[in-house]
Scaffold this motif. Structure first.
Motif, PDB file in Angstrom:
ATOM      1  N   MET A 144       0.965  -1.140  -0.031  1.00  0.00           N
ATOM      2  CA  MET A 144      -0.025  -0.202   0.079  1.00  0.00           C
ATOM      3  C   MET A 144       0.932   1.517   0.117  1.00  0.00           C
ATOM      4  N   HIS A 145       0.568   2.458  -0.760  1.00  0.00           N
ATOM      5  CA  HIS A 145       1.259   3.467  -0.776  1.00  0.00           C
ATOM      6  C   HIS A 145       1.284   4.103   0.601  1.00  0.00           C
ATOM      7  N   VAL A 180      -2.937   8.812   5.425  1.00  0.00           N
ATOM      8  CA  VAL A 180      -4.608   9.085   5.437  1.00  0.00           C
ATOM      9  C   VAL A 180      -5.278   8.175   6.171  1.00  0.00           C
ATOM     10  N   LEU A 181      -5.016   6.878   6.069  1.00  0.00           N
ATOM     11  CA  LEU A 181      -5.780   5.965   6.865  1.00  0.00           C
ATOM     12  C   LEU A 181      -5.702   6.028   8.272  1.00  0.00           C
TER      13      LEU A 181
END
Length: 148
Positions: free
Chosen positions: A1-2, A8-9
């Motif tokens: 995942m970037h 952000v998550l």
């Protein structure tokens, strides 16, 4: 995942957990565990996030400037604790206003004032306990992660 997506998550998760906890306490104080509690809590949460997230960024900026200006001789730890406590006091007041407005309305200002004060006094101790914990334990790790 970037890495940006992870950041952000993480921020969304923190906002959801803390905002959900605080609006839950505030909603409970306003209306109790009624049939409409979940609906009212969800609406209060959405309003609080829409109002508090942008407002919180501004309050954080001002609070950082004030702490830096007035507490120049203090250690970084002490400045962070002052910052956290100040943020808890201010943000919980704003959240209590938003949630009480959502749950009670301002048709009866005396009822609104009483409900606001009761909910603020109920949530403030929780915020004042979580604030130093967040400042001492979570914020350094969060800052390091977000800076990476």
């Amino acid at each position: 995942m970037h890495n940006t997506v992870k950041k952000v998550l993480l921020v969304i998760t923190m906002v959801t957990l803390l905002g959900g906890l605080f609006t839950g306490i505030l909603t409970y104080s306003n209306i109790g565990l009624s049939d409409t509690f979940v609906r009212q809590w969800a609406w209060s949460f959405v309003q609080a996030v829409c109002v508090l997230f942008p407002l919180g960024v501004g309050v954080m900026w001002v609070m950082n400037k004030l702490v830096a200006a007035f507490f120049t001789g203090f250690s970084t730890l002490n400045k962070n604790l002052i910052f956290g406590l100040g943020m808890a006091i201010i943000m919980e007041a704003i959240m209590a206003l938003s949630t009480t407005y959502s749950n009670i309305g301002i048709g009866d200002m005396q009822r609104f004032g009483n409900a606001f004060l009761a909910s603020y006094l109920m949530v403030l101790p929780v915020a004042l306990v979580l604030s130093p914990l967040m400042t001492l334990l979570v914020k350094p790790k969060l800052d390091a992660f977000l800076a990476s």
